[in-house]
Design an enzyme around this catalytic site. Structure first.
Site, short mmCIF file in Angstrom:
data_model
loop_
_atom_site.label_atom_id
_atom_site.label_comp_id
_atom_site.label_asym_id
_atom_site.label_seq_id
_atom_site.Cartn_x
_atom_site.Cartn_y
_atom_site.Cartn_z
N ASP A 1 -1.97 27.00 5.93
CA ASP A 1 -1.40 25.89 5.33
C ASP A 1 -1.94 25.74 3.67
O ASP A 1 -0.96 25.77 2.90
CB ASP A 1 -1.95 24.62 6.07
CG ASP A 1 -1.27 23.29 5.15
OD1 ASP A 1 0.00 23.46 4.74
OD2 ASP A 1 -1.87 22.22 5.45
N LEU B 1 9.18 21.83 10.73
CA LEU B 1 9.66 22.87 11.79
C LEU B 1 9.98 21.94 12.86
O LEU B 1 9.26 21.10 13.32
CB LEU B 1 8.59 23.96 11.91
CG LEU B 1 9.11 25.04 12.66
CD1 LEU B 1 10.17 26.03 11.76
CD2 LEU B 1 7.91 25.83 13.36
N LEU C 1 0.81 25.60 12.25
CA LEU C 1 1.08 26.65 12.13
C LEU C 1 0.13 27.56 11.32
O LEU C 1 -0.46 27.03 10.46
CB LEU C 1 2.44 26.81 11.14
CG LEU C 1 3.66 26.23 11.50
CD1 LEU C 1 5.01 26.43 10.61
CD2 LEU C 1 4.23 27.04 13.05
N CYS D 1 7.72 10.35 -0.78
CA CYS D 1 7.32 10.49 0.85
C CYS D 1 5.92 9.73 0.80
O CYS D 1 4.80 9.82 0.28
CB CYS D 1 7.09 12.02 1.03
SG CYS D 1 6.47 12.39 2.71
N SER E 1 3.78 10.12 3.20
CA SER E 1 2.57 11.17 3.31
C SER E 1 2.11 11.45 1.73
O SER E 1 0.93 11.55 1.73
CB SER E 1 2.97 12.51 4.00
OG SER E 1 3.18 12.22 5.50
N CYS F 1 12.83 12.49 15.93
CA CYS F 1 13.50 13.70 16.25
C CYS F 1 13.90 13.80 17.72
O CYS F 1 12.98 13.84 18.52
CB CYS F 1 12.74 15.15 15.69
SG CYS F 1 13.70 16.62 16.35
#
EC number: 1.17.99.6
Length: 375
Positions: free
Chosen positions: A135, A159, A170, A215, A217, A249
């Protein structure tokens, strides 16, 4: 007689034995489409204050620039699926909502530790050179993960996996081995646009395109100054990150709850009382968030977020907690406290006599912001 496993199969077995939930292999290169998206993102200034995105632009576009000897990338992923739907937490307006990934230990530490375990084995057993990244390095990890077959980049730019939904951490092992790549995953978003439509601040100007400056975040974690007034009401009770586009999602129906104890939400980080968090000084903040990624934001930015959430709570019961911070040492905190105080019915005449910060005075002068406030 069975065939001997290939190098790729041996690596995948080792990674899964180390605790990774998904593994894929790709070449040490980024496709032209992904490079163009990165170029457009930086050129439009959509990275906001994240100067490192522009500073490391060339290295992100081409992994060979980061390490010329790299031939292949082993992408490893860990599932952090939450126990319940994070969207349900938004109704608890007296409580702070922390993004699912940050409700326990900092994932960087655990993922990197396990990547190194696999990488050491590769170096010793397969006679290759390796480097690990998680990251924070200038790696376009989501495009690499997509080309490795771990998932695809959804319209929210994150992702998505058919097995794990939108809940994957990841990490990558770059290697000098020339491995046979896995087939890239195809895009399965179809006509769905739930992630785009649910965004409280309209941070997606187009599918697959994020404007980080809008955003939540970014605003609650990366943005260092006062949160722009136009976004404060939309933040609701989100005090660190935002899960909305991930949580909605439909592929999450296949995701399992995280198995790792380090990814199971801590009780004290699950819907903590806003009034309690507002009272944290620097020492108490550091103690409470020890080992958590939240600690990196610092006390002042975090309390700024808490004050905005208190201002959005719509109850005068929050006024004492807010009023106690009108004279805080941090101008960032005081400015957010003024906004929340006036929004909850506090009087403009209550301004502390010693206030002389220009931005804080501007908050007093602006008066109450009643956008989206429930009375």
């Amino acid at each position: 007689m069975t065939d001997a496993p290939t190098l790729a199969e041996r690596i995948e077995a080792k990674a899964r034995a180390a605790g990774f939930d998904a593994v894929g292999i790709t070449r040490a290169e980024v496709g032209a489409r992904e490079q163009a998206r990165l170029d457009a993102f930086v050129a439009a200034g959509q990275h906001g204050e994240m100067a490192w995105m522009a500073d490391t632009h060339d290295r992100r576009r081409d992994p060979k620039t980061l390490w010329p000897e790299a031939r292949s990338v082993v992408v490893c992923a860990m599932n952090y699926g939450p126990e319940h739907d994070p969207l349900d937490d938004l109704r608890r307006t007296d409580r702070g909502v922390i993004a699912a990934y940050a409700r326990n230990r900092d994932y960087h530490d655990l993922v990197k530790k396990r990547l190194k375990r696999v990488a050491r084995w590769m170096h010793a057993e397969l006679d290759c050179e390796v480097k690990v990244f998680v990251d924070t390095a200038p790696v376009l990890e989501k495009p690499l993960a997509a080309s490795a077959g771990v998932g695809w980049q959804g319209k929210h730019s994150n992702l998505v996996s058919r097995e794990h939904g939108s809940w994957l951490f990841l990490g990558e092992i770059f290697t000098t081995l020339d491995l046979t790549p896995d087939a890239a995953e195809t895009d399965h978003c179809g006509s769905c646009r739930r992630c785009l439509d649910i965004c409280p601040t309209d941070a997606f100007p187009a599918p697959y395109t994020l404007d980080a400056r809008r955003c939540i975040s970014y605003l609650t974690i990366e943005h260092k100054g006062p949160v722009p007034r136009e976004f404060r009401a939309a933040m609701g009770n989100r005090i660190y990150g935002c899960d909305d586009c991930l949580a909605v999602c439909p592929w999450n129906k296949f995701a399992e709850t995280a198995r790792e104890a380090a990814f199971v939400a801590r009780e004290d980080l699950t819907l903590p009382l806003l009034s309690e968090l507002a009272g944290l000084d620097d020492a108490a903040f550091r103690a409470r968030f020890s080992g958590s990624p939240i600690k990196r934001t610092g006390r002042d930015r975090f309390v700024r977020n808490v004050l905005i959430a208190l201002g959005n709570s719509g109850t005068a019961d929050a006024l004492p907690s807010v009023a106690s911070l009108l004279d805080d040492d941090s101008a960032l905190v005081r400015g957010a406290a003024v906004w929340a105080y006036l929004r909850l019915g506090g009087a403009p005449g209550d301004r502390p006599a010693r206030e002389n910060d220009r931005e804080v005075l501007a908050e007093w002068a602006a008066g109450p912001d009643e956008r989206g406030l429930r009375r």
